[in-house]
Design an enzyme around this catalytic site. Sequence first.
Site, PDB file in Angstrom:
ATOM      1  CB  THR A 148      -2.598  -3.402   3.720  1.00 26.88           C
ATOM      2  OG1 THR A 148      -2.221  -4.262   4.805  1.00 26.88           O
ATOM      3  CG2 THR A 148      -3.210  -4.233   2.610  1.00 26.88           C
ATOM      4  CD  GLU A 204      -1.718  -5.454  10.810  1.00 24.63           C
ATOM      5  OE1 GLU A 204      -1.758  -6.495  11.480  1.00 24.63           O
ATOM      6  OE2 GLU A 204      -2.335  -5.308   9.727  1.00 24.63           O
TER       7      GLU A 204
END
Length: 347
Positions: free
Chosen positions: A238, A296
């Site tokens: 992702t 992230e």
Amino acid sequence: MEGRGGKRCPLQPLLLGILLLLVFFGYGFLSSRRPMPGGLGVGPGVAVGDPDGRPVVALSRMLYPQPKALTPSRSDVLVLTPWLAPIVWEGTFSPEILDEQFRLQNVTVGLTVFAVKKYVAFLRLFLETAEQHFMVGHRVTYYVFTDRPADVPHVLLREGRRLEVLAVRSHARWQDVSMHRMEMISRFSEQRFRHEVDYLVCVDVDMKFRDRVGVEILSPLFGTLHPAFYSADRRAFTYERRPRSQAYIPPDEGDFYYLGGFFGGSVAEVQRLTSACHQAMVLDKANGIEAVWHDESHLNKYLLYHKPTKVLSPEYLWDQQLLGWPSVMKKLRFVAVPKNHKEMRSP
Ligand code: UDP
Ligand code: MN
């Protein structure tokens, strides 16, 4: 030697005697070994410096299983990246050797954790379990960033360990709380951490330690394999996929999907990483875009082009509620504490 088939070898009693002598002397040396943490009575014997500038230290005599060049420590997992960074799994390292090495270097480890707004509720379990499992026998400073200093619990700390409360502002959106960690870690690295600790370990607070997290993780720059993606194809990671974002990674690139909730390294490297990620997020904001997984996503971009010198297996951050306990995980060292996201993130 003709030992088989009934015929006794005349040398057997002699060999047995030699064996007994060896065992006896081996035991003598073993029991005279000095106790592990603390005492620094052994001659320093500093040799060449390693690339991180830390000296290689002379160890005292230790007894441990011999490493075998033809026997892999683990045959079920990747233990080395293509750029020769170790991937840390249970069974690949000796805690005794590493503890001794880092004790002789008298390292100090800073553990940064953010507990903003309702997340202060996670601190007690986090700190109490860290006292049981995090860098035991080494010098540790907890850096607790919070907007609620009065709510930081008083937890009894072992010798050589202290806790510093660092005031930060809160943000309305949880995404902003999460992302601003990069800015704060970078700023405090420059102002304080580099004078106070050797390494920084930067983690989420909604967690508890349940097994050893020790000096085996320390290296100039390390990231951790995300427990939900360690077996995934890079195309399924992702990563941020929109080229307009600074965190963009095209589908044909990527080594691993690293977690936002566990990274670290030397203070200098962590400062570089956090300041780069912060700057990238500032640019994204100016361009009206926010990366899909916030800090992230930027961490993943950074670690793709600045290869970590060590990679931690998902033993170092696991979610048992979500993922159970597969047999490849010999230990679950640091695990998510179940939480109600909506409730915890509401004002
Ligand atoms: N955090 C915080 N207060 C908040 C939201 C987040 O202190 O209101 C910090 C906290 O350290 C938390 C981290 O940001 O562990 C990342 O957020 P979260 O753990 O909710 O993300 P998740 O692990 O669920 O992806
Ligand atoms: Mn979390």
